[in-house]
Motif scaffolding. Structure first.
Motif, PDB file in Angstrom:
ATOM      1  N   SER A 251      -7.398 -13.808   6.348  1.00 25.62           N
ATOM      2  CA  SER A 251      -6.357 -13.771   7.362  1.00 25.62           C
ATOM      3  C   SER A 251      -6.276 -15.038   8.217  1.00 25.62           C
ATOM      4  N   ASN A 252      -5.070 -15.359   8.655  1.00 26.41           N
ATOM      5  CA  ASN A 252      -4.969 -16.395   9.669  1.00 26.41           C
ATOM      6  C   ASN A 252      -4.340 -15.781  10.909  1.00 26.41           C
ATOM      7  N   LEU A 253      -4.476 -16.476  12.035  1.00 29.77           N
ATOM      8  CA  LEU A 253      -4.168 -15.852  13.317  1.00 29.77           C
ATOM      9  C   LEU A 253      -2.693 -15.499  13.484  1.00 29.77           C
ATOM     10  N   GLN A 254      -1.796 -16.240  12.794  1.00 30.31           N
ATOM     11  CA  GLN A 254      -0.369 -15.990  12.978  1.00 30.31           C
ATOM     12  C   GLN A 254       0.112 -14.759  12.206  1.00 30.31           C
ATOM     13  N   SER A 255      -0.645 -14.353  11.225  1.00 26.66           N
ATOM     14  CA  SER A 255      -0.168 -13.305  10.328  1.00 26.66           C
ATOM     15  C   SER A 255      -0.567 -11.927  10.815  1.00 26.66           C
ATOM     16  N   LYS A 256       0.223 -10.939  10.386  1.00 24.70           N
ATOM     17  CA  LYS A 256      -0.235  -9.552  10.524  1.00 24.70           C
ATOM     18  C   LYS A 256      -1.320  -9.360   9.483  1.00 24.70           C
ATOM     19  N   ARG A 257      -2.468  -8.895   9.933  1.00 23.36           N
ATOM     20  CA  ARG A 257      -3.614  -8.753   9.022  1.00 23.36           C
ATOM     21  C   ARG A 257      -3.540  -7.393   8.322  1.00 23.36           C
ATOM     22  N   VAL A 258      -3.463  -7.422   7.012  1.00 18.54           N
ATOM     23  CA  VAL A 258      -3.313  -6.182   6.237  1.00 18.54           C
ATOM     24  C   VAL A 258      -4.602  -5.902   5.468  1.00 18.54           C
ATOM     25  N   ALA A 259      -5.098  -4.687   5.577  1.00 23.15           N
ATOM     26  CA  ALA A 259      -6.253  -4.257   4.783  1.00 23.15           C
ATOM     27  C   ALA A 259      -5.805  -3.206   3.772  1.00 23.15           C
ATOM     28  N   ILE A 260      -6.574  -3.091   2.719  1.00 21.82           N
ATOM     29  CA  ILE A 260      -6.272  -2.110   1.680  1.00 21.82           C
ATOM     30  C   ILE A 260      -7.433  -1.129   1.583  1.00 21.82           C
ATOM     31  N   ALA A 261      -7.111   0.145   1.679  1.00 18.82           N
ATOM     32  CA  ALA A 261      -8.138   1.184   1.536  1.00 18.82           C
ATOM     33  C   ALA A 261      -7.925   1.879   0.199  1.00 18.82           C
ATOM     34  N   GLY A 262      -8.798   1.584  -0.772  1.00 20.14           N
ATOM     35  CA  GLY A 262      -8.667   2.167  -2.109  1.00 20.14           C
ATOM     36  C   GLY A 262      -8.169   1.123  -3.088  1.00 20.14           C
ATOM     37  N   LEU A 263      -9.067   0.590  -3.891  1.00 25.55           N
ATOM     38  CA  LEU A 263      -8.683  -0.492  -4.806  1.00 25.55           C
ATOM     39  C   LEU A 263      -8.451   0.074  -6.212  1.00 25.55           C
ATOM     40  N   GLY A 264      -7.484   0.979  -6.295  1.00 24.16           N
ATOM     41  CA  GLY A 264      -7.125   1.570  -7.592  1.00 24.16           C
ATOM     42  C   GLY A 264      -5.815   0.977  -8.077  1.00 24.16           C
TER      43      GLY A 264
END
Ligand SMILES: NC(=O)C1=CN([C@@H]2O[C@H](COP(=O)(O)OP(=O)(O)OC[C@H]3O[C@@H](n4cnc5c(N)ncnc54)[C@H](OP(=O)(O)O)[C@@H]3O)[C@@H](O)[C@H]2O)C=CC1
Ligand SMILES: O=C([O-])CC(=O)C(=O)O
Length: 276
Positions: free
Chosen positions: A7-20
């Protein structure tokens, strides 16, 4: 192949729960770059498998514990088994953050999660996913909808193992003609087929709710796609919609689902938004 920055500071930080099925496609797209968004973290069960996949794809991203997601992300895409919906949503919503929920069936009996979002300024986003036409359904719901009826036909292996089939000893193996395996409300369907008809749960949330939205589910050996037909009667319009989803490697999940997530993510930061 893609090389992702964290992530960089300007971006909306997106996480993924479940790597299917869904998680891998969305992770890849975020890693390639979506404007204003960055891939910030992934949570999964089998860390070694996830690490090997990330290395193969050339994606640099931390693997984190469920509870730590709010420290890493502004938004989590929940694309994990339904039974951990609460563990994913609760910390994020309590922190006033966003969760994009794919396990819509698991959300129906959990209005408390919506209350939690309301109380803390968080947000649950349910994308159109494997379905179609939520723009029209939600527009019609601003007026009066009298009925929303859905018919789902899936290849039998797209329904095999569902709790309702197991509990009622309904076999879908070796069928030679279509078998109606369920008829009832979206609420009951979501409980009976939690990994197979998230679509009707999401549709009900867009329209007239899980008790008035109805569904028939057919196991049909003559179809190769996950087919959904919807009929809506409203005071503003009557409409029918249908979609034939190409199954992904997970036969329960249509390929379009992950693409719907990507489109919904893109819309979050786009200077031009099209559709309701
Ligand atoms: N709303 C919609 O239109 C649709 C919704 N769905 C729903 O979306 C969800 C994801 O679908 P799909 O990607 O096809 O499912 P998959 O089964 O392909 O992937 C789910 C992943 O979740 C991971 N997982 C299991 N336990 C945990 C845990 N405790 N913590 C974190 N991750 C875990 C598994 O990882 P591991 O490999 O490490 O075990 C698995 O790879 C499902 O609930 C599905 O029913 C699906 C299609 C359409
Ligand atoms: O609703 C679901 O879980 C999946 C589905 O029907 C589809 O992908 O067509």
């Amino acid at each position: 192949m893609s090389a992702a920055g964290v992530s960089n500071l300007q971006s909306k930080r997106v996480a993924i729960a479940g790597l299917g099925e869904i998680g891998r496609t969305v992770a890849n797209k975020l890693a390639q770059g979506l404007p204003g968004l960055s891939l910030a973290a992934i949570t999964t069960r089998d860390q070694a498998k996830a690490r090997a996949w990330l290395d193969r794809e050339g994606i640099v991203c931390p693997l984190v514990a469920l509870d730590d997601l709010p420290d890493h992300a502004d938004l989590v895409v929940e694309c994990a088994p339904a039974d951990i919906l609460d563990q994913i949503c609760r910390p994020m919503l309590t922190a006033g953050k966003q969760v994009m929920v794919l396990s819509a069936s698991a959300l129906l009996p959990r209005p408390d999660l919506v209350d939690l979002a309301r109380a803390h300024g968080g947000q649950i986003i349910v994308p159109t996913g494997a379905l179609i036409g939520f723009d029209a359904v939600s527009a019609a719901a601003e007026g009066t909808i009298s009925s929303v009826q859905m018919v789902t036909r899936k290849p039998p292996n797209g329904l095999a193992g569902a709790p309702y089939l197991v509990a009622n000893r309904i076999s879908v193996e070796g069928l030679t003609s279509a078998l109606c395996v369920f008829k009832g409300s979206a609420r009951d369907a979501a409980a009976a087929f939690p990994a197979n008809v998230n679509v009707v749960a999401a549709l009900s949330l867009a329209g007239i709710g899980p008790d008035r939205t109805t569904i028939e589910i057919w196991a049909d050996p003559a179809v190769t796609r996950n087919c959904h037909q919807i009929r809506v009667e409203a005071d503003s319009a009557s409409f029918t919609m249908s979609i034939e989803n190409v199954p992904s490697e997970n036969p329960r999940t249509g390929r379009i689902t992950a693409l719907s997530v990507i489109a919904a993510l893109r819309k979050l930061t786009s200077p031009l938004q099209v559709g309701t």
